[in-house]
Enzyme design. Structure first.
Site, PDB file in Angstrom:
ATOM      1  N   GLU A   1       0.872  -1.175   0.000  1.00  0.00           N
ATOM      2  CA  GLU A   1       0.000   0.000   0.000  1.00  0.00           C
ATOM      3  C   GLU A   1       0.910   1.226   0.000  1.00  0.00           C
ATOM      4  O   GLU A   1       1.813   1.338   0.838  1.00  0.00           O
ATOM      5  CB  GLU A   1      -0.954   0.035   1.197  1.00  0.00           C
TER       6      GLU A   1
ATOM      7  N   ASP B   1      -2.545  12.210  -2.821  1.00  0.00           N
ATOM      8  CA  ASP B   1      -2.672  13.663  -2.980  1.00  0.00           C
ATOM      9  C   ASP B   1      -2.844  13.987  -4.476  1.00  0.00           C
ATOM     10  O   ASP B   1      -2.075  13.498  -5.297  1.00  0.00           O
ATOM     11  CB  ASP B   1      -1.420  14.353  -2.424  1.00  0.00           C
TER      12      ASP B   1
ATOM     13  N   ASP C   1     -11.336  10.198  -4.230  1.00  0.00           N
ATOM     14  CA  ASP C   1     -12.536  11.034  -4.246  1.00  0.00           C
ATOM     15  C   ASP C   1     -12.439  12.087  -5.352  1.00  0.00           C
ATOM     16  O   ASP C   1     -13.428  12.713  -5.697  1.00  0.00           O
ATOM     17  CB  ASP C   1     -12.659  11.780  -2.908  1.00  0.00           C
TER      18      ASP C   1
ATOM     19  N   THR D   1     -10.837   3.298   3.661  1.00  0.00           N
ATOM     20  CA  THR D   1      -9.670   3.954   4.244  1.00  0.00           C
ATOM     21  C   THR D   1     -10.175   5.081   5.162  1.00  0.00           C
ATOM     22  O   THR D   1     -11.365   5.422   5.152  1.00  0.00           O
ATOM     23  CB  THR D   1      -8.759   4.551   3.159  1.00  0.00           C
TER      24      THR D   1
ATOM     25  N   TYR E   1      -9.523   8.290   4.853  1.00  0.00           N
ATOM     26  CA  TYR E   1     -10.009   9.390   3.997  1.00  0.00           C
ATOM     27  C   TYR E   1     -11.336   9.039   3.352  1.00  0.00           C
ATOM     28  O   TYR E   1     -12.222   9.868   3.228  1.00  0.00           O
ATOM     29  CB  TYR E   1      -8.968   9.710   2.915  1.00  0.00           C
TER      30      TYR E   1
HETATM   31  C1  LIG Z   1      -4.415  11.954   1.349  1.00  0.00           C
HETATM   32  S1  LIG Z   1      -3.492  10.854   2.313  1.00  0.00           S
HETATM   33  C2  LIG Z   1      -4.395   9.323   2.213  1.00  0.00           C
HETATM   34  C3  LIG Z   1      -4.010   8.355   3.297  1.00  0.00           C
HETATM   35  C4  LIG Z   1      -4.669   6.963   3.208  1.00  0.00           C
HETATM   36  N1  LIG Z   1      -4.253   6.259   2.023  1.00  0.00           N
HETATM   37  C5  LIG Z   1      -6.168   7.073   3.264  1.00  0.00           C
HETATM   38  O1  LIG Z   1      -6.815   6.864   2.225  1.00  0.00           O
HETATM   39  O2  LIG Z   1      -6.702   7.342   4.336  1.00  0.00           O
HETATM   40  C6  LIG Z   1      -2.107  10.540   1.255  1.00  0.00           C
HETATM   41  C7  LIG Z   1      -0.946   9.899   1.985  1.00  0.00           C
HETATM   42  O3  LIG Z   1       0.052   9.545   1.047  1.00  0.00           O
HETATM   43  C8  LIG Z   1       1.317   9.887   1.569  1.00  0.00           C
HETATM   44  N2  LIG Z   1       2.214  10.111   0.424  1.00  0.00           N
HETATM   45  C9  LIG Z   1       2.014  10.962  -0.599  1.00  0.00           C
HETATM   46  N3  LIG Z   1       3.025  10.909  -1.481  1.00  0.00           N
HETATM   47  C10 LIG Z   1       3.899   9.982  -0.992  1.00  0.00           C
HETATM   48  C11 LIG Z   1       5.150   9.479  -1.445  1.00  0.00           C
HETATM   49  N4  LIG Z   1       5.711   9.921  -2.580  1.00  0.00           N
HETATM   50  N5  LIG Z   1       5.775   8.545  -0.694  1.00  0.00           N
HETATM   51  C12 LIG Z   1       5.212   8.096   0.460  1.00  0.00           C
HETATM   52  N6  LIG Z   1       4.021   8.534   0.949  1.00  0.00           N
HETATM   53  C13 LIG Z   1       3.366   9.467   0.224  1.00  0.00           C
HETATM   54  C14 LIG Z   1       1.060  11.148   2.371  1.00  0.00           C
HETATM   55  O4  LIG Z   1       2.065  11.377   3.336  1.00  0.00           O
HETATM   56  C15 LIG Z   1      -0.295  10.847   2.989  1.00  0.00           C
HETATM   57  O5  LIG Z   1      -0.178  10.186   4.231  1.00  0.00           O
END
Ligand SMILES: C[S@@+](CC[C@H](N)C(=O)[O-])C[C@H]1O[C@@H](n2cnc3c(N)ncnc32)[C@H](O)[C@@H]1O
Length: 230
Positions: free
Chosen positions: A44, A118, A154, A190, A192
């Site tokens: 993941e 993101d 989303d 998840t 989010y």
């Molecule tokens: C918007 S959050 C979603 C978290 C989780 N997947 C959820 O759906 O609840 C995006 C997560 O991806 C991580 N993330 C984004 N780009 C990343 C990267 N290049 N390497 C590792 N983690 C990353 C961020 O730190 C963040 O915790």
């Protein structure tokens, strides 16, 4: 940019240290030793606080899960969740997804989950999207042929853009939906996802399957130096 670490992060990490992989390069090509020789290995990417990671791992104890997250303040919550229920099939790497090839060998992985990454809406930052062509090429190196990326978001703009990118990078699309939970909750949510779903935002989902690529043939007039090693 990394979030500033919370003051109690280190002791919290230490309390669930058995879930943290501090030397992921050392496990490259031998992750299955963590569970069983023929188990499936799933990743993941960007697991955040790990609700999906832990609930999925609990439901499938014979599958090995490795979650990658670059924000340790979020990841420690995921590790605490894993410890709270005593999971034996999930591990965490505090790193950037861009390093994936250092941690996993070719064809080692069966499935990758990308959940609510993101969206990076501006063109200037598009390369940071976890479904950018650069990342899709990276995933090809660690996924076996027929391996899958399960993608949920989303963000409809990111979803439509990603649907365009997957086939260009030689992935076949299936299970495409723009309202995953329209007929009732489907699959593990998840953190989010639960938030967006409760606000009434439709959830997009697809599966992208890695297609086999024949190695490029040498060009007719290529010099020996230009010919690929077959
Ligand atoms: C918007 S959050 C979603 C978290 C989780 N997947 C959820 O759906 O609840 C995006 C997560 O991806 C991580 N993330 C984004 N780009 C990343 C990267 N290049 N390497 C590792 N983690 C990353 C961020 O730190 C963040 O915790």
């Amino acid at each position: 940019m990394r979030m500033r670490k919370k003051p109690n992060l280190i002791p919290r990490m230490e309390r669930c240290a058995e879930y943290l992989i501090t030397d992921p390069e050392a496990w490259r090509g031998r992750w299955r030793e963590k569970l069983s020789p023929n188990c499936a290995l799933r990743l993941e990417l960007g697991c955040g606080k790990g609700r999906f990671t832990c609930e999925t791992a609990a439901a499938e104890p014979d599958v090995l899960f490795v979650a990658v997250e670059r924000v340790p303040d979020a990841m420690v919550i995921a590790m605490e969740r894993a410890k709270a229920v005593g999971l034996a099939n999930v591990f965490f790497i505090d790193a950037d997804v861009a390093c994936l090839r250092d941690y996993f060998s070719p064809d080692e992985v069966e499935r990758i989950y990308i959940n609510f990454c993101d969206p990076w809406p501006t063109n200037r930052h598009a390369k940071r999207r976890l479904t950018h062509p650069g990342f899709l090429e990276l995933y090809r190196h660690v996924l076996r042929d027929g391996g899958e990326i399960h993608f949920k978001t989303d963000n409809s703009g990111l979803f439509e853009w990603s649907l365009f990118q997957f086939p260009k990078a030689d992935y076949a699309l299936s299970e495409v939906t723009r309202d995953l939970h329209g007929g009732g909750i489907r699959g593990v949510m998840t953190d989010y996802e639960e938030k967006f779903h409760s606000l009434g935002t439709p959830i997009n989902r697809c599966v992208a399957t890695k297609l086999h690529r024949e190695p490029a043939l040498p060009e007719e007039n290529a010099t020996p130096e230009e010919m690929p090693l077959l």
